[in-house]
Enzyme design. Structure first.
Site, PDB file in Angstrom:
ATOM      1  CG  HIS A  84      27.605  82.945  98.602  1.00 21.04           C
ATOM      2  ND1 HIS A  84      27.044  83.972  99.566  1.00 21.04           N
ATOM      3  CD2 HIS A  84      28.428  82.373  99.714  1.00 21.04           C
ATOM      4  CE1 HIS A  84      27.390  84.021 100.859  1.00 21.04           C
ATOM      5  NE2 HIS A  84      28.162  83.127 100.869  1.00 21.04           N
TER       6      HIS A  84
ATOM      7  CG  ASP B  10      30.025  85.840  93.760  1.00 23.31           C
ATOM      8  OD1 ASP B  10      31.327  86.460  94.193  1.00 23.31           O
ATOM      9  OD2 ASP B  10      29.290  85.288  94.573  1.00 23.31           O
TER      10      ASP B  10
ATOM     11  CD  GLN C  91      35.282  80.935  97.558  1.00 23.96           C
ATOM     12  OE1 GLN C  91      36.456  80.725  97.546  1.00 23.96           O
ATOM     13  NE2 GLN C  91      34.515  81.342  98.481  1.00 23.96           N
TER      14      GLN C  91
ATOM     15  CE  LYS D 273      34.478  84.959 100.815  1.00 24.71           C
ATOM     16  NZ  LYS D 273      33.860  83.810 101.787  1.00 24.71           N
TER      17      LYS D 273
ATOM     18  CB  CYS E  91      26.286  81.039 102.183  1.00 24.95           C
ATOM     19  SG  CYS E  91      26.326  81.579 103.911  1.00 24.95           S
TER      20      CYS E  91
HETATM   21  N1  PMP Z   1      30.125  84.918  96.930  1.00 22.57           N
HETATM   22  C1  PMP Z   1      30.797  83.580  96.988  1.00 22.57           C
HETATM   23  C2  PMP Z   1      30.857  82.743  95.805  1.00 22.57           C
HETATM   24  C3  PMP Z   1      31.406  83.503  98.274  1.00 22.57           C
HETATM   25  O1  PMP Z   1      32.066  82.484  98.567  1.00 22.57           O
HETATM   26  C4  PMP Z   1      31.096  84.500  99.370  1.00 22.57           C
HETATM   27  C5  PMP Z   1      31.656  84.203 100.618  1.00 22.57           C
HETATM   28  N2  PMP Z   1      31.576  82.728 101.237  1.00 22.57           N
HETATM   29  C6  PMP Z   1      30.491  85.477  99.042  1.00 22.57           C
HETATM   30  C7  PMP Z   1      29.848  85.707  97.751  1.00 22.57           C
HETATM   31  C8  PMP Z   1      30.107  86.374 100.074  1.00 22.57           C
HETATM   32  O2  PMP Z   1      31.269  87.100 100.462  1.00 22.57           O
HETATM   33  P1  PMP Z   1      31.137  88.166 101.693  1.00 22.57           P
HETATM   34  O3  PMP Z   1      30.745  87.492 102.859  1.00 22.57           O
HETATM   35  O4  PMP Z   1      32.803  88.322 101.845  1.00 22.57           O
HETATM   36  O5  PMP Z   1      30.784  89.367 101.452  1.00 22.57           O
END
Ligand code: PMP
Length: 407
Positions: A124, A201, A204, A227, A365
């Site tokens: 991401h 990270d 997910q 999430k 993203c």
């Molecule tokens: N890492 C991953 C794998 C994600 O799916 C996301 C959110 N789509 C993020 C980081 C970023 O999370 P946040 O926008 O809640 O900070």
């Protein structure tokens, strides 16, 4: 599909019980954000209608109550990831801020132009850009673990990239774009063997299976409350105590100090050292309530149920002409990313929405992996335990209808 009463779980999420564009809502955008159970909504209402006040500093009852609930939520999180100490749990705004904190407070002061940071090709943006910024600031080099056509990390290439110059490895536990579950335990062990620190990270991963930071032996682990059935604007950074102790905060302000003077300011102890300013008190309490909600279930059973839905959706996709799956890792969870030949993902998303079906379309993203696959983006259906077989059937009935318009 399974033993827990999944029909009654659905009733815990009031938002699901509505029509959208004249159809009962089918919510399949759980990788973007999850819905909130009544108990989380109630905890926010209770906080704001009974206990709202600032934490840690009030000489009054409401502040004592807010502080107790806020700190109890931290302990919920500690147990949720199996951390040894509450001091290892830092509240942040979300995964993004957690990664930026480690990039700025751990990596930036330590790295030089001889050092290497490793991420993977399926990350991401929030696990790419903070490291690019550190590389700009320090002269360090960013290297990328390659991903194969199925959406799996090339571990032997990763092994070859490792050397004593590698100071930091940061990879996603589960890919939001492809659903791949990465073998992070192996990655952590290999990185530690050359003395690198590892950040995971878990944005997910935390929503789909139990996290054990001690078993993983990761140095840092990040996830987002929103999430995980909790509120937006709250997230978590787990860090090993010895590392957090050795780090300087990158944001200054109230809460994070011990003594401030114009001669010398000293910082507060963990975890407050990294929590400058008034925190998201309601968010933390709401996330604590979300974790309590999850704790009533056997998480393995939830995961099996979700995997059953993903399998069913995958079978239906494979049986549908013109659908091309993106991300077919052997080990995956939560996400079905696909394209319909001859259509643009955005058009498909709009026509699905007109039938009450919420999916996400676009690059998720994760532009670099989309570029590697030579696609502008995908249509992504992502599942949670409050989805059911009927949601999958509605999705494919709607896709078949979309195809009659577009293909
Ligand atoms: N890492 C991953 C794998 C994600 O799916 C996301 C959110 N789509 C993020 C980081 C970023 O999370 P946040 O926008 O809640 O900070």
């Amino acid at each position: 599909i399974n033993a827990i009463d999944f029909a009654s779980i659905r009733k815990d999420f009031p938002i699901l019980d509505q029509d959208v564009n004249g159809y009962p809502l089918v919510y399949l955008d759980n990788a973007a954000t999850t819905q909130k159970p009544q108990s989380v909504i109630q905890s926010l209402k209770n906080y704001y209608s009974r206990n709202n006040s600032n934490v840690h500093r009030g000489a009054h009852t409401l502040s004592d109550r807010a502080t107790a609930d806020f700190e109890n939520a931290r302990v919920e999180v500690q147990h949720f990831v199996n951390a040894s100490k509450r001091e290892e749990i830092i509240w942040t705004r979300g995964t993004t801020e957690s990664i930026n904190l480690v990039a700025q407070s751990y990596a930036r002061p330590r790295l030089t132009n001889k050092d290497i940071i490793i991420v993977s090709a399926m990350e991401h943006h929030s696990n790419i850009v903070p490291w690019q910024m550190v590389c700009e600031q320090t002269g360090a080099t960013l290297k990328v673990i390659p991903v194969n056509d199925q959406g799996e990390l090339d571990l032997s290439a990763f092994q070859d990239m490792l050397s004593e110059q590698v100071k930091m490895v940061s990879v996603g536990h589960v890919s939001n774009a492809l659903g791949s579950i990465n073998p992070v335990k192996e990655i952590i062990e290999a990185a530690h063997a050359v003395g690198a620190k590892v950040m995971i990270d878990g944005a997910q991963a935390a929503p789909h299976f139990a996290i054990d930071v001690v078993d993983l032996d990761c140095d840092f682990y990040a996830f987002s409350g929103h999430k995980l059935f909790g509120p937006t604007g709250i997230g978590v950074l787990y860090g090993k105590e010895s590392l957090l102790e050795s780090m300087q905060p990158y944001q200054g302000g109230g809460e994070m100090i011990e003594v401030v003077s114009f001669d010398k300011t000293t910082f507060n102890q963990l975890p407050y050292k990294f929590e400058a300013g008034t925190p998201n008190i309601a968010g933390a309490i709401g996330l604590g309530a979300a974790i309590q909600y999850l704790n009533q279930f056997d998480r393995l059973e939830l995961q099996r149920y979700e995997d059953g839905l993903l399998e069913l959706a995958t079978e239906q996709a494979l049986a549908t002409d013109d659908i091309k799956l993106v991300g077919t890792a052997k080990n995956k969870t939560g996400v079905l990313s696909f394209l319909i030949e001859g259509t643009h993902p955005h058009d498909v998303g709009t026509l699905l929405d007109q039938q009450g079906i919420a999916v996400r379309t676009g690059h998720h993203c994760a532009m670099p992996i989309m570029k590697q696959f030579n696609i502008p983006g995908t249509i992504r259906a992502s599942f949670s335990f409050y989805n059911n077989q009927q949601d999958v059937e509605r999705l494919f009935a709607a896709i078949n209808k979309v195809k009659t318009f577009l293909v």
